[in-house]
Structure formats: C-alpha cells, structure tokens
Design a protein around this motif. Structure first.
Motif, mmCIF file in Angstrom:
data_model
loop_
_atom_site.group_PDB
_atom_site.id
_atom_site.type_symbol
_atom_site.label_atom_id
_atom_site.label_comp_id
_atom_site.label_asym_id
_atom_site.label_seq_id
_atom_site.Cartn_x
_atom_site.Cartn_y
_atom_site.Cartn_z
ATOM 1 N N GLY A 474 44.240 -22.320 58.258
ATOM 2 C CA GLY A 474 43.687 -22.524 59.591
ATOM 3 C C GLY A 474 43.384 -21.259 60.364
ATOM 4 N N VAL A 475 43.611 -20.072 59.759
ATOM 5 C CA VAL A 475 43.402 -18.800 60.449
ATOM 6 C C VAL A 475 42.302 -18.013 59.742
ATOM 7 C CG1 VAL A 475 44.481 -16.659 61.229
ATOM 8 C CG2 VAL A 475 45.828 -18.771 61.127
ATOM 9 N N GLU A 476 41.376 -17.436 60.520
ATOM 10 C CA GLU A 476 40.271 -16.666 59.936
ATOM 11 C C GLU A 476 40.812 -15.424 59.230
ATOM 12 O OE1 GLU A 476 36.219 -16.430 59.082
ATOM 13 O OE2 GLU A 476 37.268 -17.989 60.200
ATOM 14 N N ARG A 477 40.362 -15.237 57.977
ATOM 15 C CA ARG A 477 40.781 -14.089 57.182
ATOM 16 C C ARG A 477 39.589 -13.517 56.411
ATOM 17 N NH1 ARG A 477 44.464 -13.800 60.066
ATOM 18 N NH2 ARG A 477 46.689 -14.095 59.651
ATOM 19 N N CYS A 478 39.703 -12.246 56.013
ATOM 20 C CA CYS A 478 38.655 -11.590 55.215
ATOM 21 C C CYS A 478 39.239 -11.181 53.859
ATOM 22 C CB CYS A 478 38.128 -10.349 55.933
ATOM 23 S SG CYS A 478 37.315 -10.715 57.498
ATOM 24 N N ALA A 479 38.378 -11.202 52.830
ATOM 25 C CA ALA A 479 38.836 -10.964 51.460
ATOM 26 C C ALA A 479 38.557 -9.530 51.013
ATOM 27 C CB ALA A 479 38.150 -11.931 50.505
ATOM 28 N N LEU A 480 39.445 -9.022 50.181
ATOM 29 C CA LEU A 480 39.219 -7.757 49.484
ATOM 30 C C LEU A 480 39.718 -7.903 48.058
ATOM 31 C CD1 LEU A 480 42.045 -5.304 49.695
ATOM 32 C CD2 LEU A 480 42.091 -7.146 51.382
ATOM 33 N N VAL A 481 39.231 -7.039 47.166
ATOM 34 C CA VAL A 481 39.699 -7.097 45.777
ATOM 35 C C VAL A 481 40.643 -5.936 45.495
ATOM 36 C CG1 VAL A 481 37.805 -8.390 44.740
ATOM 37 C CG2 VAL A 481 37.570 -5.922 45.043
ATOM 38 N N LEU A 482 41.582 -6.201 44.609
ATOM 39 C CA LEU A 482 42.529 -5.166 44.210
ATOM 40 C C LEU A 482 41.807 -4.076 43.418
ATOM 41 C CD1 LEU A 482 45.485 -7.402 42.982
ATOM 42 C CD2 LEU A 482 45.421 -6.039 45.078
ATOM 43 N N PRO A 483 42.218 -2.832 43.564
ATOM 44 C CA PRO A 483 41.635 -1.770 42.737
ATOM 45 C C PRO A 483 42.106 -1.900 41.292
ATOM 46 C CG PRO A 483 43.456 -0.913 44.019
ATOM 47 C CD PRO A 483 43.244 -2.332 44.481
ATOM 48 N N GLU A 484 41.429 -1.205 40.404
ATOM 49 C CA GLU A 484 41.745 -1.292 38.977
ATOM 50 C C GLU A 484 43.189 -0.899 38.689
ATOM 51 O OE1 GLU A 484 40.255 0.960 34.964
ATOM 52 O OE2 GLU A 484 38.726 0.507 36.467
ATOM 53 N N THR A 485 43.733 0.020 39.462
ATOM 54 C CA THR A 485 45.110 0.478 39.223
ATOM 55 C C THR A 485 46.136 -0.628 39.453
ATOM 56 O OG1 THR A 485 45.192 1.251 41.517
ATOM 57 C CG2 THR A 485 44.592 2.871 39.818
ATOM 58 N N GLN A 486 45.754 -1.685 40.179
ATOM 59 C CA GLN A 486 46.677 -2.777 40.488
ATOM 60 C C GLN A 486 46.521 -3.953 39.507
ATOM 61 O OE1 GLN A 486 48.965 -2.876 43.567
ATOM 62 N NE2 GLN A 486 48.653 -0.801 42.776
ATOM 63 N N LEU A 487 45.702 -3.767 38.508
ATOM 64 C CA LEU A 487 45.462 -4.830 37.524
ATOM 65 C C LEU A 487 46.238 -4.539 36.240
ATOM 66 C CD1 LEU A 487 41.592 -5.283 37.959
ATOM 67 C CD2 LEU A 487 43.445 -6.477 39.154
ATOM 68 N N PRO A 488 46.695 -5.572 35.520
ATOM 69 C CA PRO A 488 46.458 -6.984 35.799
ATOM 70 C C PRO A 488 47.387 -7.528 36.886
ATOM 71 C CG PRO A 488 47.835 -6.789 33.861
ATOM 72 C CD PRO A 488 47.473 -5.379 34.262
ATOM 73 N N LEU A 489 46.880 -8.464 37.644
ATOM 74 C CA LEU A 489 47.715 -9.252 38.539
ATOM 75 C C LEU A 489 48.204 -10.451 37.741
ATOM 76 C CD1 LEU A 489 48.910 -10.046 41.281
ATOM 77 C CD2 LEU A 489 46.728 -11.191 41.787
ATOM 78 N N GLU A 490 49.513 -10.497 37.481
ATOM 79 C CA GLU A 490 50.052 -11.555 36.633
ATOM 80 C C GLU A 490 50.541 -12.743 37.451
ATOM 81 O OE1 GLU A 490 52.465 -10.443 33.283
ATOM 82 O OE2 GLU A 490 51.955 -8.312 33.546
ATOM 83 N N LEU A 491 50.663 -13.880 36.779
ATOM 84 C CA LEU A 491 51.153 -15.086 37.434
ATOM 85 C C LEU A 491 52.643 -14.958 37.725
ATOM 86 C CD1 LEU A 491 49.362 -17.691 35.141
ATOM 87 C CD2 LEU A 491 48.974 -17.452 37.600
ATOM 88 N N PRO A 492 53.081 -15.448 38.871
ATOM 89 C CA PRO A 492 54.521 -15.429 39.166
ATOM 90 C C PRO A 492 55.220 -16.604 38.489
ATOM 91 C CG PRO A 492 53.349 -16.466 40.969
ATOM 92 C CD PRO A 492 52.294 -16.043 39.973
#
Length: 857
Positions: A474-492
């Motif tokens: 319900g709150v306005e938000r803006c998106a950004l992507v993680l840089p390559e150094t933060q990849l992979p983003l794994e499932l919790p």
C-alpha cells in the motif's frame, strides 16, 4: 553348444561401455580444438519425480546418434545435458510433504542421470548445468538486471489468471476450458481473474526483429508460421473516439479504417479501465454482473468464433470522428484487453463477429463497401451476412466511390490534422508476464526503496528513463537492481512453502531476508543499519520456469565461468547450436522467449549472432500401444527401464529409430522390438563364431554382390544420418547384414566398416565386437568409412517380366540391356511363354533397366 563367452549378454556389455565412455571422457568436447565444430542440443528436461518415460529417449537417441556420427566424421562435437529444475510440481510436493524442493530436485536429477546413462547417452557431463544451481541462476539474475537497466522490465498491475490451489499466476496457455469453467492445466484446479502486481518484460519492443529473424532460420515452416501468428503483426490505424459527456476518449486499432463510416457502435473489454467511469447509473448493476461473469472465462473461450454473442450496453455513447454521429458503447467479452487497446469500433456490415453481435442486439448495420455481387442479401437488398472483401466505398461522404485500399490512407489523412487518427502497426504479441507468486524459482535481484531514498542511488542501480515504481503493502516504492557483486541472491529458508490466500509468495513471510539496508553508492546490502544506508525491501515474486531455459544453451559452452555468463572467445568458437532437437509443444513460447533474450544479449555484445538456433527439428510423439497419447490415467505408459531389462539399451535405441520417420507420431509396439533384438543377435553371430572368436578372413575379398551392398550401405547410411532418417538407415543395415551373412567368413575390413556404420545407433554392441576383433581403442576414434562409387556400378540388373501388367517372372540381364534383347529374354522365359500361348501380342512395353510388360489377348 555355444560357449557363454559367445552369448550376446547386453546386461553385462552395456554397463561396461557406459563406464568406459565416462572414465575415458570419450565424448568430452575440447575448447579451441583445430577440428570443425558441431554443437547438437537437446531440449533439457524438467526432472520430475516420475522419471523418464519412453517418449524422452526418442529425441535423445537421435541426437546421441548424430553426435557419435559427427565425431566419427572428425568434428569436435559439443553435446551436453542439464536440468530445467525450477518448477511448480516440485513446489507442490514440498507443500504436501514439507520436504525442501532442493532435496527433491537432487533426488530426481540423480534418477534422470542414471536413466540417461543406462540408455547409452554419452553426454559431456563435465558441462552439466542445473537452473537451480546458484552458480547458474546468478547469471539468470544478471540477465534480468540488464533487461531492467535497458528499460525492458517494468511493473504493472494486470488482470491475470490466479489459481488459489496452486497459489500462483498462470499464463493463458496454462488455463484449460472445461464444462465446469476455466481450470489449471496442472491439477485441473479452478482459476479466477485477479489484478496482481507483476513484473513484465517488454518483448513487444523486439516484435519486428523476432518476425524478421525467422526468415533465415532452418526451422519447420509450421513452427515459423506459429511464431509469426503469435506475434501477429498487422498494419492499420489508431483512431480516437471522444466519449460523449466529456468522459474522456477511447482509442481503437483497426486494420480497416476505410470502413469508419460504417462504425455503428463500440465495444470495450470487461477489464477496460474506463468501464466503471463511463457506465451510467441505470446500467451499472447489469454491467458489473456481466464483467464479473467474464472474469471466469479464459481468453480462448471468449474469443471462440462460434460461441453465442453476449454483452451489455454501458449507457454511454461516443462520437464517430469521421461523421460526428453518436454511437453506443457496449461491453462484451469477445473484446480482449490483451489485444490492441481493449476497445473496438464495430462495423457489422464488414466484420462477421460484429455482424452477429449487431443482429443479436438489434444494432444498426450500414454497408459502406460495395460488394461484387457475391454477398448474401435479403429481398430488400440488405446484407444477411458480413461482406469482408474489398470494393468501392459507398455511403461514405466525400470518400464514396474511392477504392477501399486507397481509402484507408485517405481516412487517416482526413483525421490526422485534428489528432483523431494516425497510422499504426499493432502486434497480437503482449508483453511477457514474468512473475510467479511462489517459492521455488529464481529470486528477483530487486530491492524496493522509498521515492525520496531512490534519489540518493547511484545511476548504475537504476533503469534507463523513468523509475520503475509500484505500491508495496500500500506504500509507493521505487525499484533498483542489485549490482553484480551481490549476486547470486539465493532463496531463504522458509517455514512454509504455501502461498498466502491473497496470492503473496511464501517469500513475503521471510522477515529477516525480506528487510535489509542498502548502501546507495554501490548497492551493497546488510541486515544491519549503517550510517548513510537506506532501508529496502526485497522483491517477493520469483521468476517463471521459462527464465532458466532462455539461455541454458549458452552456459553449456562455459559452465564454470564465475566472471561472466559466457566467455566471448568460447562463444565465437562454438557459436550457436547447429541442431536443436525437441518437441513441437515448445514451438511458440520457449523458442520465442529464448530468441527474445538472445536478441537482447546480442545488443549487449554478449553473443556474436542475433539468433540462437540455426536449425530446429521436432521429433514426433511416441503413442501408447492403443494409439493414444501415453498417460498414467490411460494405463499405457511404457517404462524404458523395463524394456532395457528385457532387450537391452541398443535394442531400445534401434527400435525407437526404426518405428518410423523421426518427425512422425507413431504407436509403441512391444512385440515389434523382437525383430530388432533378432537383428542384433544376427550381427553378433556375423562377427563371432560359436566359440566367441572373430569369424573373419584377413585375406579373402567380398564377392561382387556383397561389395555392392556394403558400399551402397555406406552411401545410404551416411546420407540418412545427415538427414536424421534413421529408420531407413536401419533398414539398409539389415539388408547389408543379410547379404554379409551368406559368406562363411567376412573379410575383416568389411566387418569393421559395418560396425562403424552401426555404432552411432547401437554403440554398446559395436564397441564390444570392435574390441573382440582386437582393437584397443574405442570405435569412436575409428573415423567414418567412405563408399567407392565404382563398387556401385552393377554388371547386371534384375528385369521384371509382366504379362498384362501382372508379374510372371524375372531375370538378371546385363546392365544397359537394350529393348530388343530384354523383350527376347522375356518371351523366352518359360512362365511368360505359358501366358502368351494362344494369344495375340498387341503391345511391347519396356521400362529401361526395370520392367518388360507384354500386352496380349
């Protein structure tokens, strides 16, 4: 009595050679070798709990045989295998059992691997990939990041099919029409329309290139047509209709602007955003009830041409921009929000669906194109069906008398100065819904931040152009992507894999993973707050299963690279797959999505060719013995392990290829494999005597007939392997074995040649017999034989003798025998002479080198 050593014991022979190929890395591809390259690719499987069924090995046998043949011909062959392992069935199993999808996937992959090896498929296992491996999906996430940065990924709240039981959004193609209403393809659960926040990929930006790229591809014409139709390019005009009462305007796309004078009403889709605001109070209840009912229908059901037309007047009207006439606006489910603008101008005189709708609701029908006399009319000269052909305009003001084709441009030119019309190219293709509200998929490398914090971000974390924004909780938000150094983003790790009833992913409940702090300068994240860092929330949707399969063929080339998805030099060396084999069921979506991603990667400089698959081949379906598609419910599924246990992998491989043309659908017949098993035993006895010793002669030459047959077999098998015509190659090898078996001892060289020809399809028996003939190296390294054209020249030909078109005898005559000599020989044949006795010869027919037909009565 035959010794045990001479028995064709496939249960011992086959594992022996399967282990040998792995240990010796016989079929391992070598990067940058000096040989010509050949890359053969199978559509990689989803490792289900059911394991392989008999349909899987058909295409895999063909590709394995081609790989072995190409290697023998001197190519450096790349033939890898991997696993399309994210997917809904594994997650459903996790929901039922609580077992982590990763553990289930590992178990299923191990079983598939064992089954593929058991079938003798010698893949380059050093290049094995798995879409659920973090080292792989790191680069899937990286590719999404590039799409985001290029402005090709955005968020939209769309009415989509949602299945409460599966807890996820379904594509239109995953929804079935049933008498009970729309159901999920998997599990046949009820589905409903819901507006849900979705990530969407802008595939429409590449629509023109995706059509143009098809022209140069060596693909089945039917598949090209399916893709062209799915993209659905059409040229026309966008026309603006002002809604009366100052309620805004409706834009429509039409391929027939020449018929604008005949537009007598408009129709909007039940999901159209203006529907509620334009509907009058008197019509509100009826419109709302109709729209709710439409939500329970699939797009396919709504677009059905033969269905009974339904709709409700909104109470609103709009002005036809070309003649100022006020026309009613209806809502009807045959108009789809997913095509065009979700609104149409209805010209019932010249569109069949509009005509049927107008008749059903007694709406005005005005003919504005003169027909050629072929249109059906009543006694008063009024149309009784739509006339959809060309002609001259009528009842069209100053445009009357103008040819309909020329009038299209004239209408646009008339409307353009006032901003009410312009030329437009439209595509049936919609942007790609790229979200799933489930756990077992690639996490999006996306964070959501407050708009005021978004301004603090480094430009590398943002997309080109405007921010991607949405309401999160319900709150306005803006998106950004993680840089390559933060990849992979794994499932919790999560406590439950069950999606929430409102359609939220299980990841929405992963509190510690969900909320992080972000360094706005470089995108580094932490679970702890730091000075100057900003709070952020992770995206909770996951990517669809299509994501990992969009680029897997590239990763095979460089599977262990941790610096990039693929090394550019290796990509240039191997190029794209020379042959892609897979089922026609993937003719549209997988192939279209993979082509889209490949075009993007080409624009990014990651790949050197714009198209991913040069040549495509669809294998047919193996049906059950009852001629029906195999399914557990029909009880006609054939387990390959059972067949291998009884007959061996070589027999199964040969039989799958012998059933018929590779591209054809054909029924399985367990009894039919007996003939193939006998053929293999005959090959065994051709090479080995009753004591298991080679039955060969080192100094004996083949007789002329056997030599001709052998060289004809080399020629045909070579041509058939190139054309994937394995069934006819096997037939020719059977002829050859029958001929060679007539000799007491076959010359060594001839036997070796035959085994080389057989090896791609029946590699285990070929390797074993090759070794028993005294060879220390695998037959894979023996090269490929070439036929001697001189051996194919025949001294004699068989001429068939007929009397009145019926066979009465034959004779071997010199090759090139002339008509006179052939007819003399025919008349001299005792059986022919008997049928000519007492009759008058009326005609003599000679087909050179084939037939003599004597007509007598």
């Amino acid at each position: 009595m035959a010794s045990k050593h001479n028995e064709y014991n496939f249960s011992e022979i086959e594992p022996k050679w399967q282990n040998h190929w792995v240990e010796q890395k016989t079929y391992q591809a070598v990067d940058f070798a000096q040989q010509p390259t050949y890359y053969v690719l199978d559509m990689f499987p989803y490792p289900s709990g059911a394991g392989l069924h008999i349909g899987h090995p058909e295409g895999y046998t063909a590709s394995d045989a081609l790989k072995r043949y190409k290697k023998a011909c001197g190519f450096n062959v790349l033939h890898p295998m991997g696993w399309d392992a994210f997917g809904l069935p594994t997650e459903q199993y996790a929901i039922k059992t609580g077992k982590h999808p990763r553990d289930t996937t590992e178990t299923n992959v191990a079983r598939f691997n064992q089954q593929l090896t058991q079938l003798g498929f010698a893949y380059d296992w050093e290049r094995e990939i798995n879409t659920t491996d973090p080292g792989y999906f790191r680069w899937t996430q990286w590719i999404f990041s590039q799409l985001f940065r290029k402005g090709l990924a955005y968020v939209d709240e769309k009415p989509v099919w949602f299945c409460p039981e599966l807890g996820t959004v379904l594509a239109n193609e995953e929804v079935l029409n049933t008498p009970e209403g729309p159901r999920s393809e998997r599990g046949s659960y009820p589905v409903e329309r819901r507006p849900i926040r979705q990530w969407v990929l802008r595939i429409t930006a590449y629509a023109e290139r995706l059509i143009a790229g098809l022209k140069e591809l060596d693909w089945p014409d039917s598949t090209k047509r399916l893709q062209e139709n799915w993209i659905g390019r059409s040229e026309g005009a966008e026309i603006t209709f002002e809604i009366d009462g100052g309620k805004g305007s409706l834009e429509v796309f039409t391929t027939r602007p020449d018929t604008l004078y005949g537009a007598t009403y408009m129709v909007i889709a039940p999901e159209h955003p203006l529907l509620e605001s334009i509907t009058t109070a008197e019509q509100s209840e009826a419109v709302q009830a109709y729209a709710e009912k439409a939500k329970r229908k699939s797009d396919l059901e709504r677009a059905e041409l033969s269905k009974e037309k339904s709709g409700v007047w909104t109470g609103a009207t709009a002005t036809n921009p070309i003649n100022g006439k006020s026309i009613p606006i209806w809502v009807a489910d045959y108009v789809l929000m997913t095509y065009g603008t979700g609104a149409i101008m209805a010209v019932p005189a010249h569109d069949s669906r509009d005509f049927e709708f107008a008749q059903a609701f007694d709406l005005e029908i005005i003919q504005v194109i003169e027909d050629d006399g072929s249109a059906e009319k009543d006694a008063e000269g009024l149309l009784t069906e739509a006339y959809t052909g060309p002609g001259k305009l009528m009842q069209s003001g100053s445009l009357s008398g103008k040819d309909s084709e020329a009038a299209k441009q004239a209408v646009i030119e008339q409307l353009a100065p006032e901003g009410r019309g312009k030329p437009e190219i439209n595509y049936k293709l919609r942007d790609w819904l790229f979200s799933r509200q489930r756990y077992w998929g690639e996490p999006f490398p996306v964070l959501w931040v407050a708009p005021e914090d978004y301004q603090k971000l480094d430009a590398s974390l943002k997309p080109e152009g405007d921010p991607v924004s949405a309401k999160i909780d319900g709150v306005e938000r803006c998106a950004l992507v993680l840089p390559e150094t933060q990849l992979p983003l794994e499932l919790p790790e999560v406590e439950s894999y069950t999606p929430s009833p409102d359609g939220q992913s299980p990841l929405a409940k992963a509190g510690d993973w969900l909320q992080v702090y972000l360094d706005p300068a470089n995108g580094t994240t932490s679970s702890e707050a730091h000075e100057g860092w900003i709070p952020a929330t992770r995206e909770t949707n996951t990517m669809p299963q299509w994501a990992g399969s969009c680029w897997y063929y590239l990763r095979y080339i460089d599977p262990k690279n941790d610096k990039a998805p693929i090394d550019p030099e290796k990509e240039k060396y191997w190029g794209c797959p020379d042959l892609y084999i897979g089922g026609a069921e993937h003719a549209v979506l997988h192939l279209l999505y993979a082509r889209f991603w490949h075009h993007v990667l080409y624009d990014l400089g990651v790949v050197s060719n714009p198209e991913p698959f040069k040549k495509l081949f669809h294998q047919g379906i193996i049906l059950g013995e009852d001629g029906e598609k195999m399914s557990k419910s029909r009880g006609n599924v054939v387990n390959p392990e059972t067949i291998i246990e009884s007959y061996g992998a070589d027999a199964l491989r040969l039989y799958l290829m012998f059933l018929g043309p590779l591209e054809a659908s054909k029924p399985w017949n367990t009894k039919g494999i007996e003939g193939i098993a006998r053929f293999l035993r005959k090959v065994w006895r051709l090479v080995l005597d009753e004591n298991g010793k080679p039955r060969l002669s080192d100094d004996k030459a083949l007789d002329p007939e056997s030599a001709r047959t052998l060289h004809a077999t080399i020629k045909k098998v070579t041509e058939d392997y190139e054309a994937l015509s394995f069934n006819t190659a096997i037939s020719q090898m059977m002829i050859c074995v029958n001929q060679l078996a007539k000799t007491d001892a076959t010359p060594r060289e001839s036997t070796e040649i035959f085994l080389q020809l057989l090896a791609p399809l029946a590699p285990h028996i070929a390797e074993e017999l090759w070794e028993r003939m005294g060879h220390t190296k695998s037959i894979a390294h023996a090269g490929w034989p070439e036929h001697d054209p001189a051996q194919l020249v025949q001294d004699k030909v068989k001429i068939v003798f007929q009397v009145n078109g019926k066979y009465r005898g034959d004779a071997d005559l010199p090759a090139g025998v002339d008509q006179e000599s052939a007819i003399v020989a025919a008349k001299a044949h005792p059986k022919v002479a008997a049928f000519l006795e007492g009759k008058t010869l009326r005609r003599e027919i000679y087909v050179p080198g084939k037939i003599v037909n004597l007509v007598a009565n």
